[in-house]
Design a protein around this motif. Structure first.
Motif, PDB file in Angstrom:
ATOM      1  N   THR A 108       0.840  -1.201   0.000  1.00  0.00           N
ATOM      2  CA  THR A 108       0.000   0.000   0.000  1.00  0.00           C
ATOM      3  C   THR A 108       0.874   1.250   0.000  1.00  0.00           C
ATOM      4  OG1 THR A 108      -0.083   0.175   2.407  1.00  0.00           O
ATOM      5  CG2 THR A 108      -1.749  -1.224   1.347  1.00  0.00           C
ATOM      6  N   GLU A 109       0.253   2.361  -0.384  1.00  0.00           N
ATOM      7  CA  GLU A 109       0.946   3.652  -0.346  1.00  0.00           C
ATOM      8  C   GLU A 109       1.340   3.992   1.089  1.00  0.00           C
ATOM      9  OE1 GLU A 109       1.995   5.497  -2.850  1.00  0.00           O
ATOM     10  OE2 GLU A 109       1.129   4.180  -4.362  1.00  0.00           O
ATOM     11  N   GLU A 110       0.513   3.612   2.056  1.00  0.00           N
ATOM     12  CA  GLU A 110       0.809   3.883   3.462  1.00  0.00           C
ATOM     13  C   GLU A 110       2.079   3.155   3.897  1.00  0.00           C
ATOM     14  OE1 GLU A 110      -2.296   2.843   2.437  1.00  0.00           O
ATOM     15  OE2 GLU A 110      -3.185   4.843   2.503  1.00  0.00           O
ATOM     16  N   GLN A 111       2.227   1.885   3.463  1.00  0.00           N
ATOM     17  CA  GLN A 111       3.436   1.134   3.805  1.00  0.00           C
ATOM     18  C   GLN A 111       4.674   1.794   3.211  1.00  0.00           C
ATOM     19  OE1 GLN A 111       2.006  -2.627   2.249  1.00  0.00           O
ATOM     20  NE2 GLN A 111       2.216  -3.558   4.276  1.00  0.00           N
ATOM     21  N   ILE A 112       4.556   2.243   1.980  1.00  0.00           N
ATOM     22  CA  ILE A 112       5.686   2.895   1.325  1.00  0.00           C
ATOM     23  C   ILE A 112       6.060   4.168   2.073  1.00  0.00           C
ATOM     24  CG2 ILE A 112       6.441   4.074  -0.776  1.00  0.00           C
ATOM     25  CD1 ILE A 112       4.736   1.990  -2.326  1.00  0.00           C
ATOM     26  N   ALA A 113       5.061   4.943   2.511  1.00  0.00           N
ATOM     27  CA  ALA A 113       5.319   6.168   3.271  1.00  0.00           C
ATOM     28  C   ALA A 113       6.005   5.843   4.599  1.00  0.00           C
ATOM     29  CB  ALA A 113       4.017   6.930   3.504  1.00  0.00           C
ATOM     30  N   TRP A 160       7.905   3.189   5.255  1.00  0.00           N
ATOM     31  CA  TRP A 160       9.273   2.748   4.952  1.00  0.00           C
ATOM     32  C   TRP A 160      10.164   3.938   4.635  1.00  0.00           C
ATOM     33  CZ3 TRP A 160       7.077  -1.415   1.195  1.00  0.00           C
ATOM     34  CH2 TRP A 160       6.595  -2.499   1.934  1.00  0.00           C
ATOM     35  N   ALA A 161       9.629   4.908   3.909  1.00  0.00           N
ATOM     36  CA  ALA A 161      10.400   6.106   3.565  1.00  0.00           C
ATOM     37  C   ALA A 161      10.734   6.903   4.827  1.00  0.00           C
ATOM     38  CB  ALA A 161       9.633   6.965   2.570  1.00  0.00           C
ATOM     39  N   ALA A 162       9.769   7.059   5.719  1.00  0.00           N
ATOM     40  CA  ALA A 162      10.002   7.789   6.969  1.00  0.00           C
ATOM     41  C   ALA A 162      11.054   7.080   7.813  1.00  0.00           C
ATOM     42  CB  ALA A 162       8.693   7.937   7.744  1.00  0.00           C
ATOM     43  N   GLU A 163      10.985   5.764   7.863  1.00  0.00           N
ATOM     44  CA  GLU A 163      11.966   4.977   8.618  1.00  0.00           C
ATOM     45  C   GLU A 163      13.372   5.182   8.046  1.00  0.00           C
ATOM     46  OE1 GLU A 163      12.837   0.305   9.822  1.00  0.00           O
ATOM     47  OE2 GLU A 163      11.311   0.769   8.334  1.00  0.00           O
ATOM     48  N   ALA A 164      13.483   5.145   6.729  1.00  0.00           N
ATOM     49  CA  ALA A 164      14.780   5.323   6.079  1.00  0.00           C
ATOM     50  C   ALA A 164      15.310   6.736   6.310  1.00  0.00           C
ATOM     51  CB  ALA A 164      14.669   5.029   4.587  1.00  0.00           C
TER      52      ALA A 164
END
Length: 87
Positions: free
Chosen positions: A13-18, A20-24
Motif C-alpha cells: 500500500t501507499e501507506e506502507q511505502i510512506a 518505509w520512507a520515513a523509517e529510512a
C-alpha cells in the motif's frame, strides 16, 4: 502504484511505502543491522566449504527422488551418503 505490486503475495500500500520512507529518512542503527549476520548459519564449530560437483540430469533426478522419499533436502542426502561411504 498498480495492484500488481506485492511482497510475498501481499499487496503493497501507499501507506506502507510512506512508513518505509520515513523509517529510512530517520536513519538506521548500523550496529543493530550488523549484528544480524550474513548468509546461512554454520553447520558446526568450524566453517564449511562449498564443493562443486557435476552430475547428469539422471543422477540429479535420482538424488532428488530419494531425498523427497526420505523427506530430506538434497544436501542432507548427499552428506549422509558421503558419511556412510567414508566410514
Amino acid at each position: 502504484m498498480g495492484a500488481e505490486e506485492t511482497i510475498n503475495g501481499v499487496p503493497v500500500t501507499e501507506e506502507q511505502i510512506a512508513e518505509w520512507a520515513a523509517e529510512a529518512e530517520a536513519g538506521y542503527d548500523i550496529a543493530a543491522l550488523k549484528k544480524r549476520g550474513r548468509g546461512r548459519p554454520g553447520r558446526g564449530a568450524q566453517p564449511s566449504q562449498v564443493v562443486a560437483l557435476r552430475l547428469t540430469t539422471e543422477e540429479l533426478a535420482a538424488i532428488d527422488m530419494a531425498a523427497e522419499r526420505e523427506h530430506k533436502t538434497r544436501s542432507e542426502l548427499i552428506r549422509e551418503a558421503i558419511a556412510t561411504y567414508a566410514a
